[in-house]
Design an enzyme around this catalytic site. Sequence first.
Site: not given
Ligand SMILES: [Zn+2]
Length: 605
Positions: A161, A327-328, A357-358, A361, A385, A463, A467, A491, A500-501
């Site tokens: 951090r 990153h996939a 997952h991919e 898409h 997603e 924040w 949390r 992000h 979205r997740y």
């Molecule tokens: Zn995705």
Amino acid sequence: MLEYDKRMEELNYEIVVANFNFNTNITAENQAYLVSLVVFLFVSLLKIICLFSVFKLDVTKKLNREQKEIWKKAIRYDYKHFEDPLLRRLFEKISVLGIPALDEEDSVLFTSITTELSKTYDQASICLAGKCGLDLDPDLYRLMAHSRDYEELKEIWIKWREQAGRPNRQRYIDYIRLGNKAAIANGFQTLDDLWLFPWETPDFKQQVETIWEELKPYYQKLHAYVRMRLREFYGSERMPEDGTIPAHILGNMWSQSWGNIYDLVAPYPNRKSLDVTETMIAQNYTAMDMFRLSEKFFTDLALIPMPESFWRYSMFTKPTDRKVACHATAWDFYNRKDFRVKMCTSVTMKDLITVHHEMGHIQYYLQYKDQPVAFREGANPGFHEAVGDLLALSVSTPNHLKKINLLSSENDSLAYDPEIMLNYQLKMALDKLAFLPFGYLMDAYRWDLFSGKVSAAKMNEHWWWYRINYQGISPPIIRNETDFDAGAKFHIPAGVEYIRYFVSFIIQFQFHKSLCNIAQPNIPLYQCDIDGNHEAGEHLAKMLRLGSSVRWPEAMKLMTGAETMSAQPLIEYFGPLFQWLDEQIVNETIGWRANISDYIAVASS
Ligand SMILES: [Zn+2]
Ligand SMILES: *[C@@H]1O[C@H](CO)[C@@H](O)[C@H](O)[C@H]1NC(C)=O
Ligand SMILES: *[C@@H]1O[C@H](CO)[C@@H](O)[C@H](O)[C@H]1NC(C)=O
Ligand SMILES: *[C@@H]1O[C@H](CO)[C@@H](O)[C@H](O)[C@H]1NC(C)=O
Ligand SMILES: *[C@@H]1O[C@H](CO)[C@@H](O)[C@H](O)[C@H]1NC(C)=O
Ligand SMILES: *[C@@H]1O[C@H](CO)[C@@H](O)[C@H](O)[C@H]1NC(C)=O
Ligand SMILES: *[C@@H]1O[C@H](CO)[C@@H](O)[C@H](O)[C@H]1NC(C)=O
């Protein structure tokens, strides 16, 4: 509009090719070419990963310019009064340009701020025990996942951090200011409204809050159980008295999902592990085998097979001869022919799930490829997603793993083995249920900052307010307003939306339930495997083919019979686990009562 569509296919193709080439072959030359095409067009769609510092900030880019011209032309029409609903909808979609709507001076500034934000994050690394240059991926990921040394974990947590978050604090304040300016240029009041535009439901913030409220008691059960097991492991002197869990001991840098501490919390640790990684390795699985296996699941549902170009041009493993962004990701080239993935696949069960997952898409891209370009997106970003994850819910059931020879058992069915089933349920809950409050607060926090509901002077306090209240975790040392802990998660500096997740994790269970109603109506939801059911496949395909040509509640209705998001299928899925958790936590105080001033030094005036 037809002309626009044709031109957008060409423009997008050109950008995607350059972007794919850069991401699978990171050289200064490939970057320069990409940057010469576009600065931040479609930033949310195509994440341009900037590993090089020298960015020539020239916004007179050919494509940027052209895109802006088209947009200006489009918004001159009185499209809100068009009678043809499809045409009206197409105009609505292209009426929002996003960040490029800023004037040139601000565009340059915004690009330089976002570039610096990402650079600071991407280049952050820490020193530990005299060894420097430890990167987040893979060094710190591995340490956070596997170290069980409380003090070591704490040191990593703090140092990350300091390096990745704190230096970006002022820059993020500038980012909010310019982002809000861009929102106004697009006809919105603040940046959160611009972000929420694709969700097409004015009460969207309220909808997600309601879903979360419904799930909170169930999250708290998991929280109480995990806290109990962690207390047994680390000792009660290491656990805060207020009932929160220290943020650094959950196996993940952001405590976002807890699968990495499965070994500490497994209901029946001596029973067979449901992580089939070792079996995959023993069977000599390759990355290619994993993609073939995933494709077979899709085609067995009578969905669309991958095109030839997918197999020829995708990047399935990490090349040794060049630098790549690992990153996939899954890619639509907008020419209706070319679809690819880019992934540094390793032979693990976790990656097998990511492969699905991919591929989800890609399946969506294939299904809606004949829609106009403006409709070639998910019904909402959460739908996109959810597709691959939805199939992975079937694939990871113990019985499916047995069927594809990755899990052995003397019994025909594992469904009657309550210990295996509970291990399975808990494993899924550590990934899916533990994630929900984090998936929600990443954007809830930013909406509050963008809208001015919370001032920049309280950026870090706010924040931690989320949390603590939502996740029930607390920082291992007191924080203050020179820190910017939110900025230590990819992000935030990258400006990528996150809700979205959260939505995906809710609706994938809704989708799973409706497909299981077709395929295996008499099997408990968590054991259901839709494998090979053409009717279920066609039901899914019908929805996927629509792209975003209808509002998402309509797509939802087609899929599930109701227009709204619902937490019920998720709650039903984890039913047996909740019952078992209730028995385990009879002596626990459920929930937490934290005072935020114990954790953050309030900003002095
Ligand atoms: Zn995705
Ligand atoms: C990577 O890009 C460079 C141009 O910068 C090119 O010369 C090289 O052939 C590319 N490598 C591969 C494997 O595509
Ligand atoms: C995996 O490869 C090893 C070494 O090549 C071989 O001995 C073994 O039989 C293979 N296993 C399977 C299941 O194919
Ligand atoms: C096999 O199934 C039977 C019931 O069909 C059960 O009693 C037994 O415990 C199971 N054995 C194992 C090892 O799961
Ligand atoms: C914030 O905390 C750091 C240590 O984590 C300390 O060095 C700094 O002086 C504190 N700043 C303020 C304003 O309290
Ligand atoms: C709860 O506490 C009671 C009394 O100390 C004890 O007998 C019981 O075993 C405990 N239950 C669990 C699940 O730990
Ligand atoms: C939280 O702690 C502060 C400082 O110790 C105290 O003034 C405040 O009353 C506490 N708030 C609550 C709700 O207990």
